[in-house]
Scaffold this active site. Structure first.
Site, mmCIF file in Angstrom:
data_model
loop_
_atom_site.group_PDB
_atom_site.id
_atom_site.type_symbol
_atom_site.label_atom_id
_atom_site.label_comp_id
_atom_site.label_asym_id
_atom_site.label_seq_id
_atom_site.Cartn_x
_atom_site.Cartn_y
_atom_site.Cartn_z
ATOM 1 N N TYR A 144 -7.270 14.450 39.698
ATOM 2 C CA TYR A 144 -8.223 13.624 40.455
ATOM 3 C C TYR A 144 -7.657 13.312 41.846
ATOM 4 O O TYR A 144 -8.316 13.562 42.857
ATOM 5 C CB TYR A 144 -8.480 12.349 39.670
ATOM 6 C CG TYR A 144 -9.517 11.421 40.254
ATOM 7 C CD1 TYR A 144 -10.874 11.699 40.150
ATOM 8 C CD2 TYR A 144 -9.135 10.233 40.884
ATOM 9 C CE1 TYR A 144 -11.828 10.822 40.659
ATOM 10 C CE2 TYR A 144 -10.087 9.356 41.391
ATOM 11 C CZ TYR A 144 -11.427 9.648 41.275
ATOM 12 O OH TYR A 144 -12.369 8.783 41.782
ATOM 13 N N GLY A 147 -7.121 16.506 43.766
ATOM 14 C CA GLY A 147 -8.446 17.100 43.962
ATOM 15 C C GLY A 147 -9.185 16.397 45.093
ATOM 16 O O GLY A 147 -9.758 17.028 45.986
ATOM 17 N N GLN A 208 -0.163 -5.425 37.059
ATOM 18 C CA GLN A 208 -0.695 -4.483 38.059
ATOM 19 C C GLN A 208 -1.985 -5.063 38.646
ATOM 20 O O GLN A 208 -2.703 -5.794 37.955
ATOM 21 C CB GLN A 208 -0.928 -3.088 37.445
ATOM 22 C CG GLN A 208 -2.059 -2.955 36.454
ATOM 23 C CD GLN A 208 -1.638 -3.245 35.016
ATOM 24 O OE1 GLN A 208 -0.850 -4.146 34.763
ATOM 25 N NE2 GLN A 208 -2.194 -2.498 34.076
#
Ligand code: NAD
Ligand code: UDP
Length: 314
Positions: A144, A147, A208
């Site tokens: 991803y 890409g 996170q």
């Protein structure tokens, strides 16, 4: 009024975008292979004679006559884009080439839905468009991230080499109604878990961070980008409010009134630790900033999933 192609038009953001463009009086074609999108998402639009839906995979070429192309086709949830990673790369590389080839042939303006993932696990906070990123080229997220990075490269090269009129937006985490209940992304997961009184699963320690943009704000930014002259981008679009996943879990629990317990499960590989957009460029060039705060956006999204779960249960 323009003839507009929206690839990924039956997806989460794509269906809201089609609705918005129809509302502006445009002719809209949704092109989708229904991998993660659904016909249900676009069903309310099919009564509008200005709307057409085509089942097509952008890894195959297509010949259409349009004035603008919004290229959104690509699974966005880590669970979905890692399901068939080779296909994810093909969608981003071959699919983007096909859309750029189409734009070049018919002289259309083309907007690429890029992503904050091009910054990888960023070492710079908040992320500005000038930051080149910290991306693992060989990990499970690379299909991803890389890409989408190649897609940006293709956009810029078609622009420099063939003068194609391009726009690139880097979309940060976006949420809202029409996400799939099994989407796998954090907002839909937490809400569905909370509504079912199932454990809310936090990957890792929950420290996170992500910044969450409500879908109507995102669509507004995307449309403004398409309509702004002489601005190729990339331009960040996102809500700069930054939350830890633990804060999000607690917020969802409180807003749903759920008795779910919060549980910690193993971290995802290469999960970015911190992510937060610098949106100064969007503010300056597009006059855009998000207006829907997390609490309000969560309320609307919770209502959507509540309806959905009740209708599937009955
Ligand atoms: P989504 O999965 O709901 O929508 C993607 C759509 O593309 C789906 O309808 C899917 O069926 C379709 N599609 C996938 N591969 C295709 C192919 N080869 N040919 C034709 N159609 C194909 O995801 P979304 O959240 O609506 O994301 C839309 C776009 O925005 C994606 O390009 C994504 O990378 C980008 N984006 C989204 C987010 C977010 O938080 N939602 C963040 C960054 C970038
Ligand atoms: N996450 C989580 N529980 C879940 C799904 C996701 O804790 O059930 C975390 C995930 O590890 C990541 C963050 O939520 O840190 C955002 O994940 P998401 O899949 O929504 O998108 P990403 O921003 O990673 O592409």
């Amino acid at each position: 009024m323009a003839r507009i192609l929206v690839t990924g038009g039956a997806g989460f953001i794509g269906s809201h975008l089609c609705e918005r463009l129809l509302g502006m009086g445009h002719d809209v074609i949704s092109l989708d292979n229904y991998f993660t999108g659904t016909r249900e998402n676009i069903r309310p639009l099919t009564d509008n004679f200005r709307f057409e839906a085509i089942r097509h995979d952008i890894t195959d070429p297509i010949y259409l006559e349009v004035d603008q192309i919004y290229n959104l086709a690509c699974p966005a949830s880590p669970v979905h884009y890692q399901y068939n990673p080779v296909k994810t790369v093909k969608t981003n590389v071959m699919g983007t080439i096909h859309m750029l080839g189409l734009a070049k042939r018919v002289n259309a303006r083309v907007l690429q839905a890029s992503t904050s993932e091009v910054y990888g696990d960023p070492e710079v906070q908040p992320q500005t468009e000038s930051y080149w990123g910290n991306v693992n080229p060989i990990g499970p997220r690379s299909c991803y991230d890389e890409g989408k990075r190649v897609a940006e490269t293709l956009m810029m090269d078609y622009h420099r080499q063939n003068q194609v009129d391009i726009r690139i937006v880097r979309i940060f985490n976006t949420y809202g109604p029409r996400m799939r209940p099994d989407d796998g992304r954090v907002v839909s997961n937490f809400i569905v878990q909370a509504l079912k009184n199932e454990p809310i699963t936090i990957h890792g320690d929950g420290k996170q961070t992500r910044a969450f943009c409500y879908v109507s704000d995102m669509v507004e930014g995307i449309v403004r980008m398409m309509e702004t002259p002489d601005l190729t981008g990339p331009v960040n679009l996102g809500n700069p409010g930054e939350f830890t996943m633990l804060q999000l879990a607690e917020q969802v629990k409180s807003q749903t009134g759920s008795g779910s317990e919060i549980v910690f499960v193993p971290p995802r590989e290469d999960d970015p630790i911190q992510r937060n957009p610098d949106i100064s460029l969007a503010e300056e060039k597009l006059g855009w900033r998000p207006t829907v705060q997390l609490e309000q956006g969560l309320d609307r999204t919770i209502a959507h999933f509540d309806d959905l779960l009740r209708s599937t249960a009955s």
